[in-house]
Design a protein around this motif. Structure first.
Motif, PDB file in Angstrom:
ATOM      1  N   SER A 129       9.595  -0.054  -2.058  1.00 14.15           N
ATOM      2  CA  SER A 129      10.069  -1.422  -1.816  1.00 14.15           C
ATOM      3  C   SER A 129      10.671  -2.057  -3.063  1.00 14.15           C
ATOM      4  O   SER A 129      11.754  -2.623  -3.012  1.00 14.15           O
ATOM      5  N   CYS A 130       9.955  -1.968  -4.209  1.00 12.61           N
ATOM      6  CA  CYS A 130      10.429  -2.648  -5.416  1.00 12.61           C
ATOM      7  C   CYS A 130      10.774  -1.688  -6.555  1.00 12.61           C
ATOM      8  O   CYS A 130      11.179  -2.138  -7.628  1.00 12.61           O
ATOM      9  N   CYS A 131      10.577  -0.379  -6.358  1.00 19.45           N
ATOM     10  CA  CYS A 131      10.892   0.672  -7.328  1.00 19.45           C
ATOM     11  C   CYS A 131       9.994   0.668  -8.564  1.00 19.45           C
ATOM     12  O   CYS A 131      10.279   1.339  -9.550  1.00 19.45           O
ATOM     13  N   PHE A 132       8.904  -0.088  -8.533  1.00 18.23           N
ATOM     14  CA  PHE A 132       7.962  -0.104  -9.642  1.00 18.23           C
ATOM     15  C   PHE A 132       7.164   1.206  -9.633  1.00 18.23           C
ATOM     16  O   PHE A 132       6.785   1.709  -8.580  1.00 18.23           O
ATOM     17  N   VAL A 133       6.901   1.770 -10.813  1.00 25.60           N
ATOM     18  CA  VAL A 133       6.112   2.997 -10.919  1.00 25.60           C
ATOM     19  C   VAL A 133       4.676   2.610 -11.257  1.00 25.60           C
ATOM     20  O   VAL A 133       4.414   1.991 -12.290  1.00 25.60           O
ATOM     21  N   THR A 134       3.763   2.943 -10.360  1.00 31.11           N
ATOM     22  CA  THR A 134       2.343   2.641 -10.542  1.00 31.11           C
ATOM     23  C   THR A 134       1.628   3.893 -11.013  1.00 31.11           C
ATOM     24  O   THR A 134       1.744   4.959 -10.399  1.00 31.11           O
ATOM     25  N   GLU A 135       0.923   3.772 -12.131  1.00 30.61           N
ATOM     26  CA  GLU A 135       0.119   4.891 -12.636  1.00 30.61           C
ATOM     27  C   GLU A 135      -1.132   5.011 -11.773  1.00 30.61           C
ATOM     28  O   GLU A 135      -1.742   4.004 -11.401  1.00 30.61           O
ATOM     29  N   ILE A 136      -1.517   6.229 -11.469  1.00 28.91           N
ATOM     30  CA  ILE A 136      -2.721   6.471 -10.680  1.00 28.91           C
ATOM     31  C   ILE A 136      -3.858   6.729 -11.656  1.00 28.91           C
ATOM     32  O   ILE A 136      -3.787   7.625 -12.487  1.00 28.91           O
ATOM     33  N   GLY A 137      -4.890   5.915 -11.557  1.00 26.25           N
ATOM     34  CA  GLY A 137      -6.045   6.060 -12.444  1.00 26.25           C
ATOM     35  C   GLY A 137      -7.308   5.720 -11.674  1.00 26.25           C
ATOM     36  O   GLY A 137      -7.264   5.333 -10.499  1.00 26.25           O
TER      37      GLY A 137
ATOM     38  N   LEU B 281       0.842  -1.184   0.000  1.00 23.15           N
ATOM     39  CA  LEU B 281       0.000   0.000   0.000  1.00 23.15           C
ATOM     40  C   LEU B 281       0.888   1.247   0.000  1.00 23.15           C
ATOM     41  O   LEU B 281       1.759   1.415   0.856  1.00 23.15           O
ATOM     42  N   LEU B 282       0.692   2.108  -0.984  1.00 24.08           N
ATOM     43  CA  LEU B 282       1.510   3.312  -1.135  1.00 24.08           C
ATOM     44  C   LEU B 282       0.678   4.562  -0.867  1.00 24.08           C
ATOM     45  O   LEU B 282      -0.506   4.604  -1.196  1.00 24.08           O
ATOM     46  N   MET B 283       1.313   5.550  -0.284  1.00 21.14           N
ATOM     47  CA  MET B 283       0.685   6.854  -0.089  1.00 21.14           C
ATOM     48  C   MET B 283       1.337   7.810  -1.076  1.00 21.14           C
ATOM     49  O   MET B 283       2.530   7.727  -1.325  1.00 21.14           O
ATOM     50  N   TYR B 284       0.547   8.725  -1.611  1.00 20.29           N
ATOM     51  CA  TYR B 284       1.078   9.685  -2.569  1.00 20.29           C
ATOM     52  C   TYR B 284       0.332  11.002  -2.404  1.00 20.29           C
ATOM     53  O   TYR B 284      -0.751  11.044  -1.818  1.00 20.29           O
ATOM     54  N   GLN B 285       0.930  12.069  -2.908  1.00 23.98           N
ATOM     55  CA  GLN B 285       0.279  13.366  -2.851  1.00 23.98           C
ATOM     56  C   GLN B 285      -0.951  13.328  -3.738  1.00 23.98           C
ATOM     57  O   GLN B 285      -0.881  12.972  -4.910  1.00 23.98           O
ATOM     58  N   HIS B 286      -2.096  13.652  -3.151  1.00 18.01           N
ATOM     59  CA  HIS B 286      -3.355  13.599  -3.885  1.00 18.01           C
ATOM     60  C   HIS B 286      -3.248  14.427  -5.158  1.00 18.01           C
ATOM     61  O   HIS B 286      -2.785  15.552  -5.136  1.00 18.01           O
ATOM     62  N   GLY B 287      -3.618  13.845  -6.275  1.00 19.05           N
ATOM     63  CA  GLY B 287      -3.539  14.522  -7.565  1.00 19.05           C
ATOM     64  C   GLY B 287      -2.350  14.088  -8.406  1.00 19.05           C
ATOM     65  O   GLY B 287      -2.263  14.456  -9.574  1.00 19.05           O
ATOM     66  N   ALA B 288      -1.434  13.287  -7.816  1.00 20.61           N
ATOM     67  CA  ALA B 288      -0.272  12.824  -8.582  1.00 20.61           C
ATOM     68  C   ALA B 288      -0.729  11.838  -9.654  1.00 20.61           C
ATOM     69  O   ALA B 288      -1.715  11.123  -9.486  1.00 20.61           O
ATOM     70  N   SER B 289       0.007  11.778 -10.766  1.00 16.75           N
ATOM     71  CA  SER B 289      -0.360  10.867 -11.853  1.00 16.75           C
ATOM     72  C   SER B 289       0.278   9.486 -11.688  1.00 16.75           C
ATOM     73  O   SER B 289      -0.184   8.519 -12.291  1.00 16.75           O
ATOM     74  N   SER B 290       1.348   9.385 -10.880  1.00 15.85           N
ATOM     75  CA  SER B 290       1.998   8.097 -10.642  1.00 15.85           C
ATOM     76  C   SER B 290       2.751   8.159  -9.316  1.00 15.85           C
ATOM     77  O   SER B 290       2.983   9.240  -8.769  1.00 15.85           O
ATOM     78  N   VAL B 291       3.117   6.966  -8.823  1.00 14.64           N
ATOM     79  CA  VAL B 291       3.882   6.884  -7.584  1.00 14.64           C
ATOM     80  C   VAL B 291       4.880   5.734  -7.716  1.00 14.64           C
ATOM     81  O   VAL B 291       4.563   4.689  -8.284  1.00 14.64           O
TER      82      VAL B 291
END
Length: 141
Positions: free
Chosen positions: A110-118, A96-106
């Motif tokens: 732990s694994c350095c994978f970039v998850t797109e926020i959609g 579970l990742l936390m990110y600044q609300h409104g970001a397009s990806s995070v």
């Protein structure tokens, strides 16, 4: 110089810059005023916690601060309020990742994978999940 002129000079008073020194009295001098007391440390209810984004140490800071400096790794951490934080699961390891609300990806720490926020993986802000109503965004002027 006549005696009359001498008398006039003596009556003019002390020369410029001269000042009398008071004679010591039998009383001790007044004590110097006490320095102002140091401000009390914030109470535990006025403190908040966050995890350093670099070294993962738990940091305590005064509630309301916008930046927290890590004393271990010297990273400056930006503080987000509950209504400014979004949550998403990592697309690779499902952390579970936390990110600044409104970001397009995070990027997963732990694994350095970039998850797109959609819309398919967006969760409500942390404040909503904790039962606090979300604060409306500040209008842009």
């Amino acid at each position: 110089m006549g005696s009359k002129e001498m008398e006039e000079e003596e009556d003019e008073g002390p020369p410029p810059g001269w000042q009398s020194i008071p004679l010591p009295s039998s009383q001790p001098p007044a004590p110097a005023p006490a320095p102002a007391p140091a401000p009390a440390p914030p109470s535990p209810s006025e403190m908040a916690q966050m995890v350093c984004g670099t070294c993962r140490n738990l940091l305590k800071y005064p509630r309301g601060a916008r930046h927290v400096h890590c004393s271990c790794c010297h990273t400056g951490n930006f503080v987000l309020e509950a209504h400014e934080v979004g949550l998403v699961k990592c697309g690779n390891c499902e952390v579970l990742l936390m990110y600044q609300h409104g970001a397009s990806s995070v990027k997963c720490s732990s694994c350095c994978f970039v998850t797109e926020i959609g819309e398919h993986n967006r969760r409500p802000p942390w404040s909503v999940q904790q039962g606090q109503p979300p604060q409306p965004p500040n209008p842009v002027h």
